[in-house]
Design an enzyme around this catalytic site. Structure first.
Site, PDB file in Angstrom:
ATOM      1  N   ASP A 138       0.856  -1.199   0.000  1.00 63.52           N
ATOM      2  CA  ASP A 138       0.000   0.000   0.000  1.00 63.52           C
ATOM      3  C   ASP A 138       0.884   1.239   0.000  1.00 63.52           C
ATOM      4  OD1 ASP A 138      -2.354   1.560   0.063  1.00 63.52           O
ATOM      5  OD2 ASP A 138      -2.189   1.796   2.231  1.00 63.52           O
ATOM      6  N   SER A 139       0.295   2.352  -0.417  1.00 63.49           N
ATOM      7  CA  SER A 139       1.014   3.618  -0.362  1.00 63.49           C
ATOM      8  C   SER A 139       1.359   3.972   1.088  1.00 63.49           C
ATOM      9  CB  SER A 139       0.140   4.715  -0.954  1.00 63.49           C
ATOM     10  OG  SER A 139      -1.062   4.802  -0.211  1.00 63.49           O
ATOM     11  N   GLU A 160      -4.364   9.318   8.362  1.00 61.37           N
ATOM     12  CA  GLU A 160      -2.901   9.308   8.542  1.00 61.37           C
ATOM     13  C   GLU A 160      -2.485  10.192   9.727  1.00 61.37           C
ATOM     14  OE1 GLU A 160      -0.189   8.090   6.325  1.00 61.37           O
ATOM     15  OE2 GLU A 160      -1.606   6.787   5.303  1.00 61.37           O
ATOM     16  N   CYS A 162     -11.295   2.766  -0.850  1.00 61.49           N
ATOM     17  CA  CYS A 162      -9.947   3.193  -0.427  1.00 61.49           C
ATOM     18  C   CYS A 162      -9.668   2.441   0.861  1.00 61.49           C
ATOM     19  CB  CYS A 162      -9.914   4.697  -0.173  1.00 61.49           C
ATOM     20  SG  CYS A 162      -8.371   5.230   0.618  1.00 61.49           S
ATOM     21  N   HIS A 205      -7.943   3.016   3.342  1.00 64.00           N
ATOM     22  CA  HIS A 205      -7.894   3.794   4.583  1.00 64.00           C
ATOM     23  C   HIS A 205      -9.276   3.971   5.221  1.00 64.00           C
ATOM     24  CE1 HIS A 205      -3.883   4.970   3.315  1.00 64.00           C
ATOM     25  NE2 HIS A 205      -3.726   5.700   4.399  1.00 64.00           N
ATOM     26  N   TYR A 226      -0.823   8.627  -2.256  1.00 63.31           N
ATOM     27  CA  TYR A 226      -0.756   8.495  -3.711  1.00 63.31           C
ATOM     28  C   TYR A 226      -1.986   9.112  -4.384  1.00 63.31           C
ATOM     29  CZ  TYR A 226       2.976   4.857  -3.760  1.00 63.31           C
ATOM     30  OH  TYR A 226       4.148   4.152  -3.662  1.00 63.31           O
ATOM     31  N   CYS A 232      -4.176  -1.353  -2.373  1.00 61.12           N
ATOM     32  CA  CYS A 232      -4.332   0.096  -2.521  1.00 61.12           C
ATOM     33  C   CYS A 232      -5.146   0.315  -3.791  1.00 61.12           C
ATOM     34  CB  CYS A 232      -2.954   0.736  -2.643  1.00 61.12           C
ATOM     35  SG  CYS A 232      -3.005   2.497  -3.018  1.00 61.12           S
TER      36      CYS A 232
END
Ligand code: DGL
Length: 281
Positions: free
Chosen positions: A18-19, A166, A200, A202, A50, A81
């Site tokens: 993943d990014s 994040e 996504c 996340h 990304y 991702c």
């Protein structure tokens, strides 16, 4: 398989890329379903996110990561991702893999998610929350339409959701504001949406807030379990690849950022302590 094969067949952990941190939500579900395999997770945290980067950069970064995982012995790599799956997977599968090693495989997360949409929606109107890059690529619309031409797909880019996660703000009041902003924008596109894909990796960390912000009756679908089921099915259908995945139940983590930073947030995604190693791509 004869004894000579077993000595010469390359084997390795399943690579999960993943990014940043999001792919850990997929890794967690994969390990829950398939705990017997070894896993090597790589987060390109130093260059994340990304989602707002160009096609060319996402492709280059993803290819570097895949090469690195191959060098570490991975025979099979999952791009956990959506942005990398949308922007890099096809080129890697069609152009790079035949040159690098035609026997290895790289799989993404968009196709398996698109495949189950037909079972989920009753109204035939499906929403997708994703990064601007994934939405711009139209990958979900194209994949879902290929399989289910009658389903209407509405994409909503959520550029601030990844930074919220994040920065460990997914429980904070800022998250409430930005979750409502994008959920309202999606619902304005169609009152008939009954299923929403979290496109996504996340976004599962924002799931409680997304649920609160959406009307009851709309199902919200994270991808982890879908990807895990799809991987289990893939390994059943491809015994030659299954035999190339080592099985001692371990999981290692690589990051392009400082390990302390990675470990501090990664454990929230996987619900266990993480001790990562720094690499340079
Ligand atoms: N995890 C990535 C995805 O699923 C998004 C994070 C990023 O923008 O790098 O699309």
């Amino acid at each position: 398989m004869n004894p000579t094969d077993s000595q010469t067949t390359p084997r390795g952990p399943i690579g999960v890329f993943d990014s940043g941190f999001g792919g850990l939500s997929v890794l967690r579900e994969i390990r829950r379903l398939l705990p017997q395999y070894d896993y090597l997770f790589l987060g390109d945290n130093a260059r994340a996110p990304y989602g707002t980067r160009s096609f060319e950069l996402v492709y280059q970064f993803t290819l570097q990561a895949v090469r690195h995982l191959f060098e570490q012995g991975c025979q099979l790599v999952i791009l956990a991702c959506n942005t990398a799956s949308a922007k890099a997977l096809r080129t890697i599968q069609q152009r790079d893999l035949p040159q690098i090693d035609p026997t290895r495989r790289v799989l993404g997360v968009i196709r398996p998610t698109a495949e189950i949409v037909g079972e989920l929606t009753h109204s035939g109107h499906v929403g997708v929350f994703a990064t601007p890059g994934t939405i711009q690529s139209q990958s979900y619309i194209l994949e879902i339409r290929k399989l289910f031409p009658n389903i209407h797909v509405y994409g909503q880019a959520c550029p601030l959701w990844v930074p919220l996660v994040e920065n460990r703000e997914s429980d904070g009041p800022g998250a409430d504001y930005f979750v409502r902003k994008y959920t309202n924008a999606l619902l304005e596109q169609s009152p008939r949406i009954d299923t929403v894909i979290l496109g996504c990796t996340h976004y599962p960390l924002l799931l409680p807030k997304i649920r609160q912000a959406m009307p009851e009756g709309i199902q919200i679908i994270p991808q982890g379990e879908i990807v895990a089921n799809s991987l289990a099915d893939y390994l059943k259908r491809h015994p030659e690849m299954e035999a190339r995945c080592t099985k001692t139940g371990t999981c290692r983590y690589l990051t392009t950022e400082e390990p302390e930073k990675f470990d501090a947030l990664a454990h929230i995604f996987v619900n266990e302590p993480v001790a990562s190693t720094k690499i340079v791509l």
